[in-house]
Design an enzyme around this catalytic site. Structure first.
Site, PDB file in Angstrom:
ATOM      1  N   HIS A  29      42.157  36.459  46.100  1.00 22.40           N
ATOM      2  CA  HIS A  29      42.752  35.145  46.358  1.00 22.40           C
ATOM      3  C   HIS A  29      43.994  35.230  47.245  1.00 22.40           C
ATOM      4  CE1 HIS A  29      45.318  36.118  42.732  1.00 22.40           C
ATOM      5  NE2 HIS A  29      46.222  35.512  43.476  1.00 22.40           N
TER       6      HIS A  29
ATOM      7  N   ASP B 272      37.911  39.047  41.996  1.00 25.99           N
ATOM      8  CA  ASP B 272      39.239  38.835  42.573  1.00 25.99           C
ATOM      9  C   ASP B 272      39.864  40.148  43.044  1.00 25.99           C
ATOM     10  OD1 ASP B 272      41.307  37.323  43.516  1.00 25.99           O
ATOM     11  OD2 ASP B 272      42.322  37.095  41.586  1.00 25.99           O
TER      12      ASP B 272
ATOM     13  N   SER C 165      50.766  38.877  42.513  1.00 24.83           N
ATOM     14  CA  SER C 165      49.317  39.071  42.554  1.00 24.83           C
ATOM     15  C   SER C 165      48.957  40.210  43.494  1.00 24.83           C
ATOM     16  CB  SER C 165      48.625  37.792  43.017  1.00 24.83           C
ATOM     17  OG  SER C 165      48.772  36.769  42.075  1.00 24.83           O
TER      18      SER C 165
END
Length: 507
Positions: free
Chosen positions: A149, A179, A255
């Protein structure tokens, strides 16, 4: 209220209390007997103090990769995490991704029917979206792992190292469902990188560090522990899988960053948090390093997409009210509720009603955990599966295979002179079942893309066409011929997720 209860006053430290006793001893030693008693008391106290000091001086000599344990004394606690951070931080990078999205001024252009009839009207207005994340260098030649993402659909990716050097990057493997994405940097020299630790050996309570670039403030280190294992389910978007849980603060920008143990080995890629406000609440999730290693291996092999072994089965977690009837002393495992004829589990002897308890020696309590274990094993390998049948434990070696492409899918798209131009059809096989996430019992001709006319008629991707104008269709060629017939009306009998419905529309 006592000093211990109030928290405003502190009890004397043990060492200080000892010397306080020595001072009082000096004041009362007014005779020889008193002096001798004082010297004996002092000797008893100094010996353990000397041993403790010697032990503290010996702490830095412990090997850097010794077994993880709780610090034993204040000397070890005083060292902090600085040595680990110095070793690990250069291998954690910041990632800046830019994507350009074209939008139209007319809201009607979102409807496929209007796009088909009115064509390309409405001025296109490009919009630039920027995203910030983190990544981890896993090899000296520039292999970087991050979250999908962070870089999904990006047109330009820049990777910034801790020493402020910048490199362009290209995606060599990405998977939205897990992901994860693997990037390649073109670098002229060896880069600092992290080693992967076996995430199956991680235990709840271990000290960990989360390293990334939250909110774009710069590389930041936060500490915590492993709060839980085997966290599975849907977290955000399309992300499904198996996660490590940590209370180390993770915020937007973290992230794709590193979750490392106290020895500096990578145990996970920080991915998401559970939060109502958007900030860290101490519930963060990381993708285990064992799956990361499989991603890197497939990327180096040149795979264009991540391949998962096909189970050809559906299952459900065994709850407490089911355990006794299945011959289990405690709830756990995955109950096999359906098996495809081509399933490798069926080929290994498993049946509907069996309970899978372990894959490669690791317990599994949900379908997501089973998929994780199979993905770690990899296509082409063999997984050792333990299962229960009628209260007895049995074992089998199950081949990790790709979903079979038989019978041939025979995909085709209907021409403009047919009843539904642009409709894409195919014959169902295990590969299509896996790709479109269909029930294992699906058979016949399936809609892989409805097209503008098919969408207006009510068709959706994944619909199974059983009959056209009352005539059964079993192949995509037969369905295409049936849809070439022109008349005033057309009736289609369709199965949608196993539920029958009839579509009637005018041509």
């Amino acid at each position: 209220m006592s000093p211990r209860q109030s928290g405003t006053e502190r009890q004397p430290r043990p060492i200080r209390a000892g010397f306080s006793f020595l001072r009082s001893g000096c004041a009362t030693a007014c005779n020889l007997r008193g002096r001798l008693a004082y010297l004996l008391t002092m000797t008893r106290l100094i010996r353990p103090l000397t041993a403790a000091l010697m032990l503290g001086l010996a702490v830095p000599a412990v090997p850097a990769h010794a077994e993880a344990r709780v610090p034993r004394d204040r000397a070890e606690i005083g060292l902090g995490f600085a040595p680990v951070v110095k070793e690990v931080a250069p291998a954690v990078v910041s990632i800046y991704a830019r994507r350009i999205i074209a939008t139209r001024q007319s809201p009607f252009m979102d409807d496929p029917f209007f796009r088909e009839f009115f064509g390309d009207i409405g001025q296109m207005r490009p919009q630039v979206q920027n995203s910030l994340g983190s990544g981890v260098i896993l090899s000296g030649d520039g292999i970087v792992v991050t979250n999908y993402h962070v870089i999904g659909a990006a047109t330009d990716i820049r990777v910034v190292l801790k020493d402020r050097r910048e490199f362009g990057a290209r995606v060599i493997l990405g998977d939205e469902e897990s992901d994860l994405a693997v990037l390649k940097l073109d670098v002229p020299e060896e880069l600092p990188h992290l080693a992967l630790r076996d995430s199956d050996r991680v235990e709840v309570g271990e000290l960990v560090l989360a390293i990334g670039n939250p909110f774009g403030v710069g590389q930041t280190v936060s500490s915590g522990i492993i709060s839980g294992l085997a966290r599975s389910g849907v977290l955000t978007g399309q992300v499904r899988g198996y996660f490590l849980q940590t209370d180390a603060p993770i915020n937007p920008g973290n992230s794709g960053g590193a979750l490392v143990d106290v020895n500096g080995a990578l145990i996970g890629i920080n991915t998401s948090i559970l939060s109502r406000s958007g900030g860290s609440n101490g519930i963060g999730f990381a993708i285990p390093s064992n799956l990361v290693g499989q991603f890197v291996e497939q990327a180096r092999a040149g795979n264009e997409r991540f391949e998962r072994p096909w189970a050809g089965m559906t299952g459900q977690p065994v709850e407490a009210d089911m355990a006794a009837s299945l011959g289990l002393s405690v709830p756990g495992g995955v109950l096999v509720s359906d098996l495809h004829a081509e399933s490798p589990f069926a080929g290994a002897g498993l049946q509907v009603g069996d309970v899978v308890t372990h894959v490669d020696g690791q317990p599994v309590d949900s379908p997501s955990e089973m998929l994780f274990r199979m993905s770690v094993a990899g296509v082409g390998a063999s997984a050792h599966v333990a299962y229960m049948r009628e209260g007895r434990e049995q074992v089998a070696d199950v081949a990790m295979i790709r979903p079979p492409e038989t019978p041939e899918a025979d995909e085709r798209r209907l021409p403009r002179d047919s009843a539904l131009p642009g409709l894409a059809l195919a014959r169902v096989n295990p590969a299509l079942i896996a790709r479109l996430d269909l029930p294992l019992s699906t058979q016949g001709v399936i809609v892989t893309e409805p097209g503008p006319y098919g969408a207006r008629a009510g068709l959706r991707t994944g619909d199974v066409i059983a009959r056209v104008n009352g005539a059964p269709v079993e192949t995509s060629a037969a369905a295409a011929r049936a849809l070439e017939a022109r008349g005033r009306w057309m009736v289609m009998d369709v199965l949608r997720r196993g539920q029958p419905l009839q579509l009637r529309f005018r041509l």
